[in-house]
Design an enzyme around this catalytic site. Structure first.
Site, PDB file in Angstrom:
ATOM      1  N   VAL A  70      34.754  33.326  51.319  1.00  0.00           N
ATOM      2  CA  VAL A  70      34.595  34.715  50.462  1.00  0.00           C
ATOM      3  C   VAL A  70      33.633  35.582  50.810  1.00  0.00           C
ATOM      4  O   VAL A  70      34.181  36.721  50.975  1.00  0.00           O
ATOM      5  CB  VAL A  70      34.519  34.229  48.943  1.00  0.00           C
ATOM      6  CG1 VAL A  70      34.778  35.664  48.102  1.00  0.00           C
ATOM      7  CG2 VAL A  70      35.571  33.491  48.329  1.00  0.00           C
ATOM      8  N   THR A 106      32.585  36.226  53.969  1.00  0.00           N
ATOM      9  CA  THR A 106      33.012  36.565  55.081  1.00  0.00           C
ATOM     10  C   THR A 106      33.846  37.820  54.971  1.00  0.00           C
ATOM     11  O   THR A 106      33.918  38.908  55.541  1.00  0.00           O
ATOM     12  CB  THR A 106      33.480  35.691  55.914  1.00  0.00           C
ATOM     13  OG1 THR A 106      32.539  34.754  56.412  1.00  0.00           O
ATOM     14  CG2 THR A 106      33.895  36.113  57.368  1.00  0.00           C
ATOM     15  N   GLU A 123      34.824  39.875  37.758  1.00  0.00           N
ATOM     16  CA  GLU A 123      36.232  39.644  37.754  1.00  0.00           C
ATOM     17  C   GLU A 123      36.790  38.500  38.569  1.00  0.00           C
ATOM     18  O   GLU A 123      37.562  37.746  38.438  1.00  0.00           O
ATOM     19  CB  GLU A 123      37.055  40.995  38.239  1.00  0.00           C
ATOM     20  CG  GLU A 123      38.407  40.881  38.217  1.00  0.00           C
ATOM     21  CD  GLU A 123      39.113  40.726  36.982  1.00  0.00           C
ATOM     22  OE1 GLU A 123      39.474  39.703  36.502  1.00  0.00           O
ATOM     23  OE2 GLU A 123      38.875  41.807  36.063  1.00  0.00           O
ATOM     24  N   VAL A 134      37.398  34.206  37.315  1.00  0.00           N
ATOM     25  CA  VAL A 134      38.302  33.554  36.987  1.00  0.00           C
ATOM     26  C   VAL A 134      39.428  34.064  37.722  1.00  0.00           C
ATOM     27  O   VAL A 134      39.970  35.133  37.629  1.00  0.00           O
ATOM     28  CB  VAL A 134      38.471  34.143  35.296  1.00  0.00           C
ATOM     29  CG1 VAL A 134      39.598  33.148  34.834  1.00  0.00           C
ATOM     30  CG2 VAL A 134      37.223  33.738  34.561  1.00  0.00           C
ATOM     31  N   LYS A 170      36.190  28.389  33.466  1.00  0.00           N
ATOM     32  CA  LYS A 170      36.942  29.456  33.184  1.00  0.00           C
ATOM     33  C   LYS A 170      37.363  29.483  32.143  1.00  0.00           C
ATOM     34  O   LYS A 170      37.338  30.682  31.498  1.00  0.00           O
ATOM     35  CB  LYS A 170      38.115  29.558  34.302  1.00  0.00           C
ATOM     36  CG  LYS A 170      37.739  29.471  35.830  1.00  0.00           C
ATOM     37  CD  LYS A 170      38.693  29.065  36.545  1.00  0.00           C
ATOM     38  CE  LYS A 170      38.300  29.211  38.280  1.00  0.00           C
ATOM     39  NZ  LYS A 170      39.434  28.894  39.208  1.00  0.00           N
TER      40      LYS A 170
END
Length: 432
Positions: A18, A20, A133, A136, A209
């Site tokens: 993520v 990167t 944000e 989840v 979550k």
């Protein structure tokens, strides 16, 4: 308020899949992001575990550092993005970032579910934003709709498929007839499951979550320990076939509900859901969240729930919002926990059940089984017998009942001498 003539300074904690993607967009699309924010943005540091590791990024080497604490404590940052994951050192780094004047964007569902209160309080004290944000359902916008778009409504239920790994496995079991282990092997071969899939298949990821979703939906602090959790490792091919026989599929669901007396429950477990329900059509590694509210009615949010680019999309959406707030000298809405509803255990949750009971094939069995259900105030909707003799099985589908009542029923069934075992108990959700 930041000087509008200088770039907004951003630091990134973590440069995995993520991170990167986040760094790539921050640098490659800087001009376009600047137009959306209203000021230039500048990536000034990337904290990594090991320097010198080869990364597919066109950024100067001097941006990388292994001293994450020094990076967040430098005092001139506007936004810190945390995509390390886990509890520590992420918690300490986020708190230090807030204390040193930066707003924070995080994708850390485990930390928010475990100790969100500490983070919210630190953000409030620092008068900075804490946005999440991406924590989840990946790219799916669900946090902001619950906290902002539906702020004037009363949400009564959130029902979601929030883990792509388990959805892929259960979908494979449904479409191919495979058992759990074979479906897991395929998920690992395709990269949908980790080498150690425990967090996914045992429901820990979905439970974190669910805690976040319940807190947002019902304006009540919900800790991960408040969430009842069951994974999918005990789901069998026979369970999946039984679901198909009643026009349903098996999904791992996160369910957050506001009861008639204002009580809140949050649970994660496999359940049968009718083919006609929108969540039944969610295939592969996709996620979806189904929201029910008094005003808006039924809403569904659908899309990729994980992966570098989808999750980075959610992170960057938060970055733009937070950067705009910094530029304007304001902050977004913080934690809303004004309701503080009672959080009730799984025993008080109400749903329907599908129960498979191995029995002796002799007179009086059906009557005794029915009495066990009636004694605990669990009403039977349908019952059918499969097989004969040693292979006889009764399959019971109940009307809605409390979980505690169903558990007492199962205990009573197991005490009957004509019952050889209760081979499967699965909840049935999404039935009107």
């Amino acid at each position: 308020m930041p000087d509008p003539r200088r770039p907004l300074r951003i630091a990134l904690l973590g440069c995995g899949v993520v991170g990167t993607e986040v760094a790539r967009v921050l640098t490659g699309d800087a001009d376009e992001l600047a137009q959306r924010v209203g000021a230039p943005i500048e990536l000034v540091g990337i904290a990594v575990r090991r320097e010198g590791r080869r990364r597919d990024l066109d950024v100067p080497d001097d941006l990388f550092t292994t001293d994450a604490m020094a990076l967040v404590a430098r005092g001139d940052l506007d936004v810190v993005i945390e995509v390390i994951g886990g509890i520590e050192p992420a918690r300490g780094l986020i708190l230090a970032a807030l204390e040193n004047g930066a707003s924070v964007v995080t994708a850390n569902k485990a930390l928010l579910a475990e100790d969100g209160a500490t983070l919210y309080e630190a953000a409030e004290k620092a008068e900075r934003d804490l946005y999440y944000e991406a924590a989840v359902a990946g790219a799916i916008p669900i946090v902001r709709p619950l906290s902002d778009s539906l702020a004037g409504d009363r949400v009564t239920r959130v029902l979601g498929i929030v883990n792509g790994t388990t959805n892929f496995i259960l979908d494979a079991m449904s479409t191919t007839g495979a058992g759990f282990n074979d479906a897991l092997d395929e998920a690992q071969r395709l990269g949908y499951a980790e080498a150690d899939p425990t967090a996914d298949v045992e429901g820990f990821d979905a439970a974190a979550k669910a805690a976040i979703l319940a807190g947002l939906a019902f304006h009540t602090r919900v800790h991960i320990s408040d969430v009842h959790r069951e994974g999918i490792t005990d789901v069998t091919a026979a369970d999946v076939r039984s679901a198909a026989e009643i026009g349903s599929v098996v999904k791992l669901l996160a369910i957050c509900e506001l009861g008639p007396s204002g009580e809140v429950s949050a649970r994660v477990h496999p359940a049968m859901i009718p083919d006609s329900h929108p969540l039944a059509s969610v295939r592969g590694a996709y996620n979806a969240v189904f929201v029910e509210s008094e005003g808006a009615g039924q809403l569904m949010f659908y899309g990729p729930g994980a992966g570098g680019a989808p999750t980075a999309s959610a992170v960057l959406g938060d970055v733009v919002s937070v950067a705009r707030h910094r530029l304007a000298g304001v902050r977004g809405a913080g934690e809303t926990v004004h309701a503080q509803h009672e959080i009730v255990p799984i025993g008080r949750a109400r749903t329907r059940y599908h129960v498979a009971i191995d029995v002796d094939d002799r007179p009086g069995v059906l009557s005794a089984v029915a009495q066990a259900f009636a004694a605990n105030d669990v009403s039977i909707k349908t019952v059918r017998q499969e097989g004969h003799g040693d292979d006889a099985q009764l399959v019971v589908v109940t009307h809605e009942a409390e979980d505690a009542a169903l558990s007492a029923t199962i205990d009573r069934l197991r005490d009957l001498d004509m019952v050889r075992g209760v081979s499967s108990v699965m909840r049935v959700e999404g039935v009107a």
